[in-house]
Write a protein that holds these residues in place. Sequence first.
Motif, PDB file in Angstrom:
ATOM      1  N   HIS A 102      30.905  38.492  32.147  1.00  0.00           N
ATOM      2  CA  HIS A 102      30.181  39.219  31.232  1.00  0.00           C
ATOM      3  C   HIS A 102      30.879  39.112  30.057  1.00  0.00           C
ATOM      4  CE1 HIS A 102      27.409  41.290  34.134  1.00  0.00           C
ATOM      5  NE2 HIS A 102      28.382  41.202  34.897  1.00  0.00           N
ATOM      6  N   ALA A 103      31.665  38.232  29.633  1.00  0.00           N
ATOM      7  CA  ALA A 103      32.280  37.804  28.558  1.00  0.00           C
ATOM      8  C   ALA A 103      33.213  39.161  27.988  1.00  0.00           C
ATOM      9  CB  ALA A 103      31.584  37.354  27.610  1.00  0.00           C
ATOM     10  N   VAL A 104      33.897  39.743  28.716  1.00  0.00           N
ATOM     11  CA  VAL A 104      34.725  41.017  28.592  1.00  0.00           C
ATOM     12  C   VAL A 104      36.079  40.628  28.096  1.00  0.00           C
ATOM     13  CG1 VAL A 104      35.585  43.331  29.294  1.00  0.00           C
ATOM     14  CG2 VAL A 104      33.175  42.381  30.026  1.00  0.00           C
ATOM     15  N   ASP A 105      36.562  41.124  26.852  1.00  0.00           N
ATOM     16  CA  ASP A 105      37.624  41.027  26.313  1.00  0.00           C
ATOM     17  C   ASP A 105      38.691  42.323  27.166  1.00  0.00           C
ATOM     18  OD1 ASP A 105      40.310  41.287  25.279  1.00  0.00           O
ATOM     19  OD2 ASP A 105      39.600  41.408  23.166  1.00  0.00           O
ATOM     20  N   PRO A 106      39.467  42.188  28.090  1.00  0.00           N
ATOM     21  CA  PRO A 106      40.034  43.288  28.910  1.00  0.00           C
ATOM     22  C   PRO A 106      40.902  44.168  27.780  1.00  0.00           C
ATOM     23  CG  PRO A 106      41.227  41.165  29.282  1.00  0.00           C
ATOM     24  CD  PRO A 106      39.909  40.874  28.435  1.00  0.00           C
ATOM     25  N   ALA A 107      41.215  43.529  26.792  1.00  0.00           N
ATOM     26  CA  ALA A 107      42.135  44.586  25.753  1.00  0.00           C
ATOM     27  C   ALA A 107      41.144  45.410  24.982  1.00  0.00           C
ATOM     28  CB  ALA A 107      42.596  43.693  24.708  1.00  0.00           C
ATOM     29  N   ARG A 108      39.701  45.159  25.121  1.00  0.00           N
ATOM     30  CA  ARG A 108      38.859  46.402  24.711  1.00  0.00           C
ATOM     31  C   ARG A 108      38.072  47.073  25.698  1.00  0.00           C
ATOM     32  NH1 ARG A 108      38.416  46.129  19.171  1.00  0.00           N
ATOM     33  NH2 ARG A 108      36.331  47.025  19.255  1.00  0.00           N
ATOM     34  N   ALA A 109      38.525  47.160  26.845  1.00  0.00           N
ATOM     35  CA  ALA A 109      37.791  47.474  27.923  1.00  0.00           C
ATOM     36  C   ALA A 109      38.587  48.803  28.571  1.00  0.00           C
ATOM     37  CB  ALA A 109      37.412  46.401  29.088  1.00  0.00           C
ATOM     38  N   ALA A 110      37.703  49.691  29.333  1.00  0.00           N
ATOM     39  CA  ALA A 110      38.211  50.628  30.157  1.00  0.00           C
ATOM     40  C   ALA A 110      37.795  50.590  31.572  1.00  0.00           C
ATOM     41  CB  ALA A 110      38.043  51.914  29.630  1.00  0.00           C
ATOM     42  N   MET A 111      38.708  51.034  32.487  1.00  0.00           N
ATOM     43  CA  MET A 111      38.224  50.896  34.009  1.00  0.00           C
ATOM     44  C   MET A 111      38.325  52.262  34.551  1.00  0.00           C
ATOM     45  SD  MET A 111      37.234  48.783  36.463  1.00  0.00           S
ATOM     46  CE  MET A 111      36.779  49.010  38.091  1.00  0.00           C
ATOM     47  N   PHE A 112      37.222  52.652  35.360  1.00  0.00           N
ATOM     48  CA  PHE A 112      37.305  53.950  35.784  1.00  0.00           C
ATOM     49  C   PHE A 112      37.147  53.822  37.612  1.00  0.00           C
ATOM     50  CE2 PHE A 112      35.933  54.604  31.676  1.00  0.00           C
ATOM     51  CZ  PHE A 112      36.490  55.624  31.468  1.00  0.00           C
ATOM     52  N   GLU A 113      38.210  54.202  38.352  1.00  0.00           N
ATOM     53  CA  GLU A 113      38.187  53.820  39.721  1.00  0.00           C
ATOM     54  C   GLU A 113      38.812  55.020  40.474  1.00  0.00           C
ATOM     55  OE1 GLU A 113      38.362  52.095  42.485  1.00  0.00           O
ATOM     56  OE2 GLU A 113      37.642  50.053  41.875  1.00  0.00           O
ATOM     57  N   ASP A 114      38.162  55.500  41.786  1.00  0.00           N
ATOM     58  CA  ASP A 114      39.061  56.363  42.697  1.00  0.00           C
ATOM     59  C   ASP A 114      40.208  55.836  43.431  1.00  0.00           C
ATOM     60  OD1 ASP A 114      37.494  56.157  45.815  1.00  0.00           O
ATOM     61  OD2 ASP A 114      37.025  54.732  44.050  1.00  0.00           O
ATOM     62  N   LEU A 115      40.171  54.496  43.652  1.00  0.00           N
ATOM     63  CA  LEU A 115      41.386  54.067  44.309  1.00  0.00           C
ATOM     64  C   LEU A 115      42.581  53.510  43.246  1.00  0.00           C
ATOM     65  CD1 LEU A 115      39.757  52.186  47.097  1.00  0.00           C
ATOM     66  CD2 LEU A 115      40.803  54.456  47.304  1.00  0.00           C
ATOM     67  N   ALA A 116      43.528  54.157  43.377  1.00  0.00           N
ATOM     68  CA  ALA A 116      44.736  53.878  42.263  1.00  0.00           C
ATOM     69  C   ALA A 116      44.997  52.167  42.486  1.00  0.00           C
ATOM     70  CB  ALA A 116      46.014  54.735  42.404  1.00  0.00           C
ATOM     71  N   LYS A 117      45.015  51.751  43.713  1.00  0.00           N
ATOM     72  CA  LYS A 117      45.561  50.461  43.920  1.00  0.00           C
ATOM     73  C   LYS A 117      44.480  49.343  42.981  1.00  0.00           C
ATOM     74  CE  LYS A 117      43.118  49.505  48.057  1.00  0.00           C
ATOM     75  NZ  LYS A 117      43.112  49.002  49.605  1.00  0.00           N
ATOM     76  N   ASN A 118      43.378  49.701  42.982  1.00  0.00           N
ATOM     77  CA  ASN A 118      42.451  48.858  42.076  1.00  0.00           C
ATOM     78  C   ASN A 118      42.536  49.053  40.864  1.00  0.00           C
ATOM     79  OD1 ASN A 118      41.245  48.258  44.724  1.00  0.00           O
ATOM     80  ND2 ASN A 118      39.436  49.475  44.478  1.00  0.00           N
ATOM     81  N   LEU A 119      43.756  49.687  40.116  1.00  0.00           N
ATOM     82  CA  LEU A 119      43.848  49.794  38.642  1.00  0.00           C
ATOM     83  C   LEU A 119      44.985  48.982  38.370  1.00  0.00           C
ATOM     84  CD1 LEU A 119      42.906  53.409  37.965  1.00  0.00           C
ATOM     85  CD2 LEU A 119      41.546  51.680  37.584  1.00  0.00           C
ATOM     86  N   ILE A 120      45.707  48.412  39.299  1.00  0.00           N
ATOM     87  CA  ILE A 120      46.893  47.668  39.036  1.00  0.00           C
ATOM     88  C   ILE A 120      46.811  46.408  38.124  1.00  0.00           C
ATOM     89  CG2 ILE A 120      48.834  46.372  39.912  1.00  0.00           C
ATOM     90  CD1 ILE A 120      48.925  48.399  42.415  1.00  0.00           C
ATOM     91  N   VAL A 121      45.832  45.724  38.783  1.00  0.00           N
ATOM     92  CA  VAL A 121      45.481  44.357  38.128  1.00  0.00           C
ATOM     93  C   VAL A 121      44.898  44.680  36.515  1.00  0.00           C
ATOM     94  CG1 VAL A 121      44.027  42.140  37.985  1.00  0.00           C
ATOM     95  CG2 VAL A 121      45.499  42.910  39.955  1.00  0.00           C
ATOM     96  N   PRO A 122      43.802  45.569  36.556  1.00  0.00           N
ATOM     97  CA  PRO A 122      43.212  45.840  35.135  1.00  0.00           C
ATOM     98  C   PRO A 122      44.090  46.134  34.152  1.00  0.00           C
ATOM     99  CG  PRO A 122      41.733  46.861  37.077  1.00  0.00           C
ATOM    100  CD  PRO A 122      43.249  46.287  37.728  1.00  0.00           C
TER     101      PRO A 122
END
Length: 243
Positions: free
Chosen positions: A172-192
Amino acid sequence: MNAFEPLDPAKPVSETRTFAHVDVWVFDLDNTLYPHTSRIWPQIDERITLYIADMFGLDGMSAKALQKYFYYKYGTTLRALIDEHGIDPHHFLDFAHDIDHTSLEANLNLGTAIGSLPGRKLILTNGSRKHAENVAKKLGILDHFEDVFDIAAADFVPKPERRAYESFLDKHAVDPARAAMFEDLAKNLIVPRELGMMTTLVVPKTVDPFREAFEQDAVPEPYIDFITDDLTVFLKGCAKPKP
């Protein structure tokens, strides 16, 4: 702090980070875009247990125990069944997501909040595209999303594995430095967070009896920028113009 103490929906874990630079908003699906009281995930969990019971000829308790073992070792039951038994993942997903959506109510306020966010909105899920679209449509929010990146799009590599996020960002040609991630599992936020994304942990307002306690903790971690138990209110705050 835990998920069941009074929680300010928009209180940041880090006072130094804001969403001013964000133009891509990425959402997990299950237990993130709907509350656990909708009883969607318990149905899926029950279907997965049934699949295992039928596949291995096990009783319910033994199937549930094997399911938990697979989850802890591989991150998802599907990954375990692919790696260890070479199952057809599409058949598994169709079976697991063959559920009743009656209890899932439209959330027009959430839709308005998502629609007000500046930029692109995407769903990133370990489930199937069909499941994500069915749920988002029932919630009345599907039209706000540009696309769904599901487990098949990730070549059945699940979150929290780094490859899943990298595949998503690349497609999706997403620049992670300009993105936000919403998750219910904390472990799934480590890599983002390691990749440079803003991270928000969405916790339940009340105890979810169908998930482990550690999966519901609202304990601040270095890789979590925000914690909220009210996604709608939180997103409304994100969409406010900066002074």
